[in-house]
Design a protein around this motif. Structure first.
Motif, PDB file in Angstrom:
ATOM      1  N   TYR A  27      55.933  38.151  44.763  1.00 17.51           N
ATOM      2  CA  TYR A  27      55.502  38.068  43.308  1.00 17.51           C
ATOM      3  C   TYR A  27      54.580  38.870  42.791  1.00 17.51           C
ATOM      4  CZ  TYR A  27      58.414  33.612  42.647  1.00 17.51           C
ATOM      5  OH  TYR A  27      59.364  32.681  42.851  1.00 17.51           O
ATOM      6  N   LEU A  28      53.496  38.827  43.768  1.00 17.18           N
ATOM      7  CA  LEU A  28      52.432  39.865  43.399  1.00 17.18           C
ATOM      8  C   LEU A  28      52.762  41.255  43.637  1.00 17.18           C
ATOM      9  CD1 LEU A  28      49.378  37.654  45.164  1.00 17.18           C
ATOM     10  CD2 LEU A  28      49.829  37.937  42.705  1.00 17.18           C
ATOM     11  N   GLU A  29      53.579  41.460  44.698  1.00 19.99           N
ATOM     12  CA  GLU A  29      54.084  43.035  44.780  1.00 19.99           C
ATOM     13  C   GLU A  29      54.801  43.361  43.515  1.00 19.99           C
ATOM     14  OE1 GLU A  29      55.985  42.879  48.499  1.00 19.99           O
ATOM     15  OE2 GLU A  29      54.291  42.770  49.684  1.00 19.99           O
TER      16      GLU A  29
ATOM     17  N   LYS B 261      45.447  27.725  46.351  1.00 13.41           N
ATOM     18  CA  LYS B 261      44.784  27.937  47.438  1.00 13.41           C
ATOM     19  C   LYS B 261      45.152  29.493  47.955  1.00 13.41           C
ATOM     20  CE  LYS B 261      43.847  26.023  52.077  1.00 13.41           C
ATOM     21  NZ  LYS B 261      44.112  24.804  53.010  1.00 13.41           N
ATOM     22  N   PHE B 262      46.520  29.698  47.942  1.00 13.44           N
ATOM     23  CA  PHE B 262      46.875  31.062  48.424  1.00 13.44           C
ATOM     24  C   PHE B 262      46.609  32.371  47.593  1.00 13.44           C
ATOM     25  CE2 PHE B 262      50.379  28.380  50.686  1.00 13.44           C
ATOM     26  CZ  PHE B 262      49.620  28.156  51.815  1.00 13.44           C
ATOM     27  N   LEU B 263      46.420  31.809  46.283  1.00 17.88           N
ATOM     28  CA  LEU B 263      46.114  32.977  45.169  1.00 17.88           C
ATOM     29  C   LEU B 263      44.618  33.043  45.061  1.00 17.88           C
ATOM     30  CD1 LEU B 263      48.842  31.853  42.357  1.00 17.88           C
ATOM     31  CD2 LEU B 263      48.905  34.059  44.077  1.00 17.88           C
ATOM     32  N   ARG B 264      43.809  32.445  45.442  1.00 14.04           N
ATOM     33  CA  ARG B 264      42.359  32.509  45.039  1.00 14.04           C
ATOM     34  C   ARG B 264      41.893  33.820  45.972  1.00 14.04           C
ATOM     35  NH1 ARG B 264      39.222  27.185  46.505  1.00 14.04           N
ATOM     36  NH2 ARG B 264      40.259  27.602  48.388  1.00 14.04           N
ATOM     37  N   PRO B 265      42.301  34.116  46.901  1.00 15.88           N
ATOM     38  CA  PRO B 265      41.575  35.610  47.451  1.00 15.88           C
ATOM     39  C   PRO B 265      42.126  36.618  46.607  1.00 15.88           C
ATOM     40  CG  PRO B 265      42.496  34.416  49.256  1.00 15.88           C
ATOM     41  CD  PRO B 265      42.860  33.527  47.952  1.00 15.88           C
TER      42      PRO B 265
ATOM     43  N   SER C  60      41.826  40.892  41.855  1.00 16.89           N
ATOM     44  CA  SER C  60      43.108  41.874  41.864  1.00 16.89           C
ATOM     45  C   SER C  60      43.878  41.347  40.777  1.00 16.89           C
ATOM     46  CB  SER C  60      44.012  41.750  43.106  1.00 16.89           C
ATOM     47  OG  SER C  60      44.404  40.659  43.548  1.00 16.89           O
ATOM     48  N   LEU C  61      44.018  40.101  40.601  1.00 16.94           N
ATOM     49  CA  LEU C  61      44.717  39.673  39.244  1.00 16.94           C
ATOM     50  C   LEU C  61      44.035  40.091  37.993  1.00 16.94           C
ATOM     51  CD1 LEU C  61      46.068  36.044  40.459  1.00 16.94           C
ATOM     52  CD2 LEU C  61      47.410  38.109  40.086  1.00 16.94           C
ATOM     53  N   LYS C  62      42.768  40.140  37.906  1.00 16.97           N
ATOM     54  CA  LYS C  62      41.866  40.520  36.661  1.00 16.97           C
ATOM     55  C   LYS C  62      42.121  41.950  36.560  1.00 16.97           C
ATOM     56  CE  LYS C  62      37.911  38.789  36.215  1.00 16.97           C
ATOM     57  NZ  LYS C  62      36.422  38.536  36.531  1.00 16.97           N
ATOM     58  N   GLU C  63      42.084  42.612  37.661  1.00 14.49           N
ATOM     59  CA  GLU C  63      42.672  44.071  37.526  1.00 14.49           C
ATOM     60  C   GLU C  63      43.886  44.384  36.871  1.00 14.49           C
ATOM     61  OE1 GLU C  63      41.795  45.790  41.327  1.00 14.49           O
ATOM     62  OE2 GLU C  63      39.742  45.530  41.371  1.00 14.49           O
TER      63      GLU C  63
END
Length: 665
Positions: free
Chosen positions: A35-37, A73-77, A81-84
């Motif tokens: 999803y992030l990619e 928990k998996f998205l916290r790191p 990058s999500l803010k960017e």
């Protein structure tokens, strides 16, 4: 060399973490990575699908979480990058709002003082917030409060409409998930309690109102009043007229009391409300009051309907006037088999030979003590063994008294003791106006001025909180305050009027006693001041306040004997009973204008009365500090502070909680 070693250690840790994850967790982690990619790509449709997928995973995990949900928990790191990505121009408006929702939820897993969760919530979509779970809503409500305080600190009239929109979504969630205290606390912080009643249902009204009424004792006066009024609205919506009236009495709003009574449509409940109002010395006018009681369905004749309404009005008026109180009290006493009169010897501790253990039982002090004990132990029963003459019959045919004649007992007392002994007749016959008058009337024409004064006091006690249609107290006491009457009779008549009409705010009493405030005999003026304080208790009548203040600011006030001065001060204090902030203007006058020798005492009395029953910790601390002062503080001031501290803390239970019962006038 060291860099390669660190990379190797890091890779080993990541490999170990991956080994600890279950197959489902690895699959979830893989999906989130995909999803992030896709989110980093510029395709709008792919971004929307990725965001919807992430939100679905978060909502599914949140619904049954016992710790930090695995998606968060998996998205916290990836938080930064999500803010960017959010700041990148590749997102359209709808996708940007969805990403803001994800960042807002993810911010709750971090310790961030910048209220990031609220910031991105306001930037996010307007849907789906409730599905993100209780912990998220709870933290969001806390950040709403912090942001509101920050804005109002910078600008008192700051616009918080965006925050209130969130609150209108949060409150229904709290109320539907048995989190009523959290909803109330949030609305109290934002001064937005008016939106609460529509969200209270039949399953939550009792808990909500209990919390509102309990916490009102610990809030500033304005916030406490708002909490009580909100509880009143909820009780009214729930058709709980008795509880609504109890809260209205606690607020002390006459208009609200009358509206609560009028809105009740059940005759039985109306009678209960009348008894409750009578207990608090609140009298209603039933003649002009709308009467929304539906008569029997088969009554079509208007005259029959009006006759039924008049009968109902009469029944309610009787309950509200307390004229039935003695009847109900005697019925209860008969059911409990406690109607037999008691003597002081039944109360005193006797030695082995049956004699009183202590002072001489025939001494003047012991005789006076026996009169008081006799009055209180037989209070309201209409019979005793010391005062009432032998042979008088009670309503059950039994002997009313089997002891000595009243005159013989009164003659055992000296001077003012006779007045107290005769006044105890009012205690014995309490509330029984017609029966008690027969016992008291003959002493009004006695040649002994102390006995006459005692009879006048007995009249006041007898008629206390009872509003008889013939108004015998006023008829018998009004002429006794005239200048031509003996001093003792004038003082007793003033106090008798105060006791008879306490809390009634009768204009006739004001017109009668106000001119006496400056009577040449200060003891009469002090008695009039105290009586007016009782009649207008809790109602700061401007005429009375200005008149008593005018007396206290005169230089001659410092020369008054202390009992007289105390009565003036207490009369003034009773006008502000429970009014808290309303007494401040009077205190501002007292501090600079009243003589230094009495200003401290006047100030303590006013502050104690104004905060009576509030449980205000700060006021109690100030009063206790006066009691503990090492300097030679006047005994009167220390006594006033000690008594005032007890009065202010009078609403506190032994465990420290606030009493839920409303205080009586």
């Amino acid at each position: 060399m060291s860099v390669k070693k660190n990379e190797k250690v890091s890779n080993n840790k990541n490999a170990k973490k991956d080994e600890d994850l279950s197959e489902e967790d690895l699959e979830l982690q893989k999906r989130l990575t995909e999803y992030l990619e896709k989110l980093r790509e510029g395709d709008v449709a792919a971004q929307k699908a990725s965001l919807d997928g992430i939100l679905y995973e978060i909502r599914s995990a949140t619904a049954s979480m016992t710790s930090v949900p695995k998606p968060l928990k998996f998205l916290r790191p990836e938080f930064e990058s999500l803010k960017e990505i959010y700041d990148s121009p590749s997102l359209d408006a709808s996708n940007r709002a969805r990403l803001a929702d994800i960042i807002s939820v993810l911010a709750t897993t971090r310790e961030d003082p910048d209220l990031v969760a609220l910031k991105f919530r306001l930037l996010g979509s307007t849907e789906g917030m409730i599905a993100l779970g209780h912990d998220y809503i709870h933290q969001l409500s806390g950040e709403v409060v912090s942001e509101t305080q920050r804005r109002r600190l910078a600008e008192p009239d700051a616009n918080i409409d965006d925050l209130l929109q969130l609150v209108r979504e949060i409150v229904p969630y709290f109320m539907s998930h048995t989190a009523e205290p959290e909803a109330v606390d949030l609305l109290l912080e934002l001064d937005y309690l008016e939106i609460l009643p529509p969200h209270v249902d039949k399953n939550s009204w009792d808990r909500t109102c209990l919390y509102l009424t309990s916490c009102s004792s610990y809030l500033p006066p304005s916030d406490g009043d708002a909490a009580l009024r909100t509880a009143h609205r909820i009780y009214q919506n729930a058709k709980r007229s008795n509880d609504a009236m109890r809260v209205a009495l606690r607020i002390g709003d006459r208009t609200l009391i009358e509206k609560t009574f009028t809105d009740c449509t059940d005759m039985i409940e109306k009678k209960q409300l009348c008894y409750l109002l009578a207990r608090h010395s609140v009298s209603l006018d039933f003649q002009d009051m709308p009467f929304p009681i539906s008569p029997a369905a088969d009554l079509e004749d208007e005259s029959a309907i009006e006759a039924l309404a008049e009968e109902q009005r009469s029944a309610l008026a009787a309950a509200n006037s307390n004229t039935l109180l003695t009847k109900h009290f005697h019925n209860l006493a008969r059911d409990l088999d406690v109607m037999d009169p008691k003597s002081p010897d039944d109360v005193y501790k006797l030695n082995s030979s049956g004699e009183f253990r202590g002072r001489d039982s025939e001494s003047s002090r012991m005789v006076l003590a026996s009169s008081f004990v006799n009055g209180f132990v037989n209070l309201g029963f209409g019979r005793d063994k010391l005062i009432l003459p032998e042979g008088l019959k009670g309503d059950d045919g039994g002997s009313v008294g089997s002891g000595m004649e009243g005159n013989r007992w009164f003659n055992k007392h000296r001077d003012m003791g006779k007045m107290s002994a005769v006044a105890c007749l009012g205690l014995i016959c309490l509330w029984d106006v017609e029966g008690g008058m027969a016992h008291i009337d003959k002493y009004l024409y006695n040649l002994d001025k102390d006995i006459v004064a005692g009879a006048l006091l007995a009249l006041g006690v007898l008629n206390s909180n009872v509003r008889h249609e013939n108004d015998p107290a006023y008829a018998l006491l009004v002429d006794r305050v005239a200048v031509s009457q003996p001093l003792e009779s004038r003082i007793a008549a003033c106090l008798g009027l105060g006791l008879s009409y306490a809390g009634s705010a009768r204009q006739e009493i004001l017109d009668l006693l106000h001119p006496l405030l400056r009577d040449p005999t200060w003891s009469v003026g002090a008695a009039a001041a105290l009586a007016l304080g009782m009649v207008f208790v809790g109602e700061p009548n401007e005429l009375i306040v200005s008149s008593i203040l005018g007396i206290l600011v005169e230089p001659s006030a410092a020369d008054m004997v202390k009992p007289v001065l105390k009565q003036y001060c207490l009369g003034l204090g009773l006008l502000f009973l429970g009014k808290r902030e309303a007494v401040e203007p009077v205190l501002e006058v007292v501090r600079p204008c009243v003589s230094d020798s009495i200003s401290k005492f006047v100030e303590l009395v006013l502050e104690s009365c104004a905060n009576a029953g509030t449980g205000d910790v700060l006021v109690i601390q100030r009063l206790l500090s006066v009691c503990g002062e090492g300097s030679e503080t006047a005994k009167a001031e220390k006594g006033s502070a000690a008594g005032g501290g007890g009065g202010v803390g009078g609403s506190e239970t032994l465990s420290g909680g606030a009493s839920s019962s409303s205080s009586s006038s």
